[in-house]
Scaffold this motif. Structure first.
Motif, PDB file in Angstrom:
ATOM      1  N   ARG A 115      -2.226   3.216  67.039  1.00  0.00           N
ATOM      2  CA  ARG A 115      -3.269   4.172  67.399  1.00  0.00           C
ATOM      3  C   ARG A 115      -3.145   4.582  68.873  1.00  0.00           C
ATOM      4  O   ARG A 115      -3.308   5.747  69.223  1.00  0.00           O
ATOM      5  N   ILE A 126      -0.411   7.179  69.101  1.00  0.00           N
ATOM      6  CA  ILE A 126      -0.683   8.487  68.492  1.00  0.00           C
ATOM      7  C   ILE A 126      -1.731   9.246  69.294  1.00  0.00           C
ATOM      8  O   ILE A 126      -1.730  10.478  69.337  1.00  0.00           O
ATOM      9  N   LEU A 127      -2.620   8.509  69.968  1.00  0.00           N
ATOM     10  CA  LEU A 127      -3.679   9.182  70.730  1.00  0.00           C
ATOM     11  C   LEU A 127      -3.211   9.648  72.103  1.00  0.00           C
ATOM     12  O   LEU A 127      -3.819  10.535  72.700  1.00  0.00           O
ATOM     13  N   ASN A 134      -0.950  11.474  73.466  1.00  0.00           N
ATOM     14  CA  ASN A 134      -0.592  12.849  73.807  1.00  0.00           C
ATOM     15  C   ASN A 134      -1.754  13.827  73.711  1.00  0.00           C
ATOM     16  O   ASN A 134      -1.602  14.998  74.041  1.00  0.00           O
ATOM     17  N   ASN A 163     -10.864   9.056  72.877  1.00  0.00           N
ATOM     18  CA  ASN A 163     -11.414   7.776  73.316  1.00  0.00           C
ATOM     19  C   ASN A 163     -10.541   6.686  72.706  1.00  0.00           C
ATOM     20  O   ASN A 163      -9.402   6.968  72.309  1.00  0.00           O
ATOM     21  N   GLU A 195     -10.662   5.322  69.862  1.00  0.00           N
ATOM     22  CA  GLU A 195     -10.483   5.399  68.405  1.00  0.00           C
ATOM     23  C   GLU A 195     -10.166   6.795  67.889  1.00  0.00           C
ATOM     24  O   GLU A 195      -9.482   6.946  66.875  1.00  0.00           O
ATOM     25  N   PHE A 196     -10.707   7.813  68.545  1.00  0.00           N
ATOM     26  CA  PHE A 196     -10.675   9.166  67.992  1.00  0.00           C
ATOM     27  C   PHE A 196     -10.023  10.180  68.928  1.00  0.00           C
ATOM     28  O   PHE A 196     -10.078  10.032  70.149  1.00  0.00           O
ATOM     29  N   PHE A 197      -9.473  11.226  68.307  1.00  0.00           N
ATOM     30  CA  PHE A 197      -9.158  12.447  69.043  1.00  0.00           C
ATOM     31  C   PHE A 197     -10.496  13.151  69.286  1.00  0.00           C
ATOM     32  O   PHE A 197     -11.404  13.070  68.466  1.00  0.00           O
ATOM     33  N   ILE A 198     -10.590  13.859  70.391  1.00  0.00           N
ATOM     34  CA  ILE A 198     -11.847  14.551  70.688  1.00  0.00           C
ATOM     35  C   ILE A 198     -11.587  16.043  70.844  1.00  0.00           C
ATOM     36  O   ILE A 198     -10.634  16.451  71.517  1.00  0.00           O
ATOM     37  N   ALA A 199     -12.410  16.843  70.188  1.00  0.00           N
ATOM     38  CA  ALA A 199     -12.335  18.295  70.321  1.00  0.00           C
ATOM     39  C   ALA A 199     -13.709  18.801  70.731  1.00  0.00           C
ATOM     40  O   ALA A 199     -14.707  18.123  70.508  1.00  0.00           O
ATOM     41  N   PRO A 200     -13.752  19.996  71.311  1.00  0.00           N
ATOM     42  CA  PRO A 200     -15.068  20.570  71.598  1.00  0.00           C
ATOM     43  C   PRO A 200     -15.877  20.683  70.311  1.00  0.00           C
ATOM     44  O   PRO A 200     -15.304  20.762  69.221  1.00  0.00           O
ATOM     45  N   LYS A 201     -17.166  20.685  70.423  1.00  0.00           N
ATOM     46  CA  LYS A 201     -18.046  20.735  69.265  1.00  0.00           C
ATOM     47  C   LYS A 201     -17.625  21.834  68.299  1.00  0.00           C
ATOM     48  O   LYS A 201     -17.440  22.982  68.683  1.00  0.00           O
ATOM     49  N   THR A 202     -17.421  21.464  67.046  1.00  0.00           N
ATOM     50  CA  THR A 202     -17.001  22.409  66.026  1.00  0.00           C
ATOM     51  C   THR A 202     -18.124  22.516  65.016  1.00  0.00           C
ATOM     52  O   THR A 202     -18.426  21.556  64.327  1.00  0.00           O
ATOM     53  N   GLU A 205     -19.888  23.822  61.674  1.00  0.00           N
ATOM     54  CA  GLU A 205     -19.707  24.521  60.402  1.00  0.00           C
ATOM     55  C   GLU A 205     -20.966  24.388  59.582  1.00  0.00           C
ATOM     56  O   GLU A 205     -21.581  23.351  59.571  1.00  0.00           O
TER      57      GLU A 205
END
Lengths: 95, 474
Positions: A73, A76-77, A79, A84, A86-93, A95
């Protein structure tokens, strides 16, 4: 197909890009030129040439259903522009 | 006016392969986030996907079971979109040459058989999970599910009621389970349905449809269809229009609401996937998939009846769910007593499942323990009452059968002296019944045997007690 301002605006939206007026003009010219080049293909006589979806004749490049180790993990994180532990972080998405 | 709803389904089923569709990462559910990710499923540049052969075979199995034409020359396409659940910004799917087409499934609703058309089945990769983080107001992404093989089963708009949809889905679920291609755990998202629904005056022109997403239980599907049908009828009856849109079902609130109305017509810019070679299924491969199809419910029923003399009714009960059939077959093999195993699973186990609201997929009873009990009862070590009691203890508490029987003193009394003593006592105490029997009222025998069994705390060997009683009465 006519490359006009409306189509450029649509492509801008589809590709999630924000273009300056200069970039829009350059893109309009580029796309027109690309379409003109592609139009030359229509001059080819393709009678009797079978339709195909891949440039190679090969088929069936399979792998067997065997589990291989994943990347760690941490690796993979590393790049990702944002993550954080545990997770990849993206701006609020939304839907 | 009489309104009619017209419904079509898109059912997504995650294929039960060990590894993902285009890479070797594990598909196991419920692991730590982002621990089943590699450069291929993370969408790193320069990597090459490679198709899992088993995923293709599983998809073909489903096509065969749903009476589809198998596409001999099939291929993948890219579906481009911007949503961070797939890091590649496209999903590998099949648009132009899906693996299966033009099938059907006959479903029985309210006593009438209805044919539901299957438009196509295509293969694709599942997307990752997005979690909204309220603290940072960001989206957290778990890519472990990216690349889990999926099939999408697209039906024709052949349904007209929630009941028809539910019946179809339950039947489809059983087929997928019997085929061994999907674990069908709706709560884990391995089987999910999107529903396209429109209403029209009965027999009239098709109306504008909406698509409902986020349906992950049979109950939610039924409620969502009923809600959406009502909503559309109300709109039309008050002179308004139905807007073509995607709606999300909120099962807790019991309402659906529109989403993504701005880009209502998505433009996915599909094109042939250049990184994957086409799939060619020749006669030989297709034949071997046909030959390796697991035994379906109907074939199992026939075999149980033919080979083991099991009744049609019991065979139907045993095959009502694949996990029940599996339990039965295990118990039958371990006990070497298929008939007794059939009685047990179709009778007592089904009763206990109903009583404890146990779903077939949660059936955790140990077949070995049940087989032990069958051996004990059929070799007259315990009687039927003790057997029933012990089965219940095994089912509910998972007890060790031998230990349980020893502790509860359930082992059958076959000791001739103990039986003779009990019989003699009954004959002395029940003078009236004895006289009745001797006067030719043979039904008094049952009562007398019952009394003797009571003295033996229900553990007497019934055959021996009966024999001793008859001898004493003569």
């Amino acid at each position: 197909m006519e490359i006009d301002a409306q189509l450029i605006a649509y492509l801008e939206e589809l590709s999630c890009l924000i273009l300056s007026e200069r970039e829009k003009q350059r893109l309009t010219d580029d796309l027109r030129e690309i379409l003109n080049s592609m139009a030359r293909l229509e001059e080819l006589n393709t009678t009797g040439v079978p339709e195909r979806s891949h440039p190679f004749d090969n088929v069936n490049a399979f792998r067997e259903d065997v589990v291989q180790p994943s990347l760690s993990r941490e690796h993979i994180l590393q790049n990702a522009p944002a993550h954080n532990s545990e997770f990849f972080i993206a701006p609020k998405t939304v839907e | 006016m009489n309104w009619e709803s017209v419904i079509g389904l898109e059912v997504h089923a995650e294929l039960a392969t060990q590894s993902k569709i285009f890479c070797g990462c594990s598909t196991a559910f419920g692991q730590e986030p982002n621990t089943q990710v590699c450069p291929v499923c993370a969408g790193m540049p320069g990597v090459l996907p490679r198709l899992n052969r088993t995923a293709v075979e599983y998809a073909v199995r489903v096509g065969l079971a749903l009476n589809c034409t198998i596409t001999r020359y099939s291929k993948f396409d890219r579906k481009n979109y911007f949503y961070p659940d797939l890091p590649k910004a496209y999903q590998v799917s099949q648009l132009y040459a899906p693996i299966c087409r033009d099938g059907h499934l006959a479903v029985e609703v309210d006593g009438t058989t209805k044919i539901i058309g299957i438009r196509e089945i295509h293969m694709e990769e599942d997307a990752g999970k997005l979690i909204h983080d309220a603290v940072s107001d960001n989206t957290l992404m778990d890519f472990s599910r990216c690349g889990v093989p999926l099939i999408e089963i697209v039906t024709q708009p052949d349904f007209h009621s929630a009941a028809e949809v539910r019946t179809f889905l339950m039947q489809l679920r059983e087929i997928l389970l019997y085929l061994g291609v999907c674990d069908c755990k709706m709560q884990e998202g391995s089987l999910r349905a999107d529903i396209n629904i429109s209403v029209r005056p009965e027999g009239g022109e098709l109306g504008v449809r909406t698509e409902m997403k986020n349906l992950n239980s049979f109950k939610a599907i039924g409620r969502a269809i009923e809600y959406e049908t009502r909503r559309q009828i109300q709109l039309l009856e008050s002179g308004k229009q139905v807007v073509q849109e995607t709606r999300r079902w909120d099962d807790d609130a019991g309402v659906s609401y529109g989403m993504r109305s701005k880009e209502s017509a998505p433009e996915y810019r599909y094109f042939p996937e250049p990184d994957l070679l086409p799939i060619y299924i020749d006669d030989q491969w297709l034949q071997s998939i046909v030959e390796n199809l697991p035994e379906m419910a109907e074939a199992k029923r026939a075999r149980y009846m033919r080979c083991w003399g099991i009744s049609a009714l019991e065979a139907a009960t045993l095959t009502s769910h694949v996990y029940v059939a599996q339990l039965f077959e295990e118990v039958a093999a371990l006990s070497r007593n298929p008939m007794e195993a059939a009685h047990l699973v179709a009778g007592e186990i089904m009763r206990l499942m109903n009583q404890t609201d146990t779903l077939p997929e949660d059936l955790a009873v140990d077949a070995k323990k049940l087989a032990t009990l069958i051996t004990l009862v059929s070799s007259a070590k315990i009687n039927r009452n003790a057997y029933k009691e012990a089965v219940e203890a095994v089912f509910i508490d998972g007890v060790d059968p031998e230990e349980y029987i020893a502790q509860r003193g359930l082992r059958m009394v076959s000791d001739a002296d103990a039986i003779a003593e009990a019989v003699a006592a009954v004959i002395t105490e029940q003078r009236q019944a004895v006289a009745d029997y001797r006067a030719g009222q043979h039904k008094a025998l049952g009562f007398l045997i019952g009394q003797a069994m009571r003295k033996l705390q229900g553990k007497g060997n019934p055959a021996l007690v009966r024999k001793a009683m008859l001898e004493a009465l003569e």
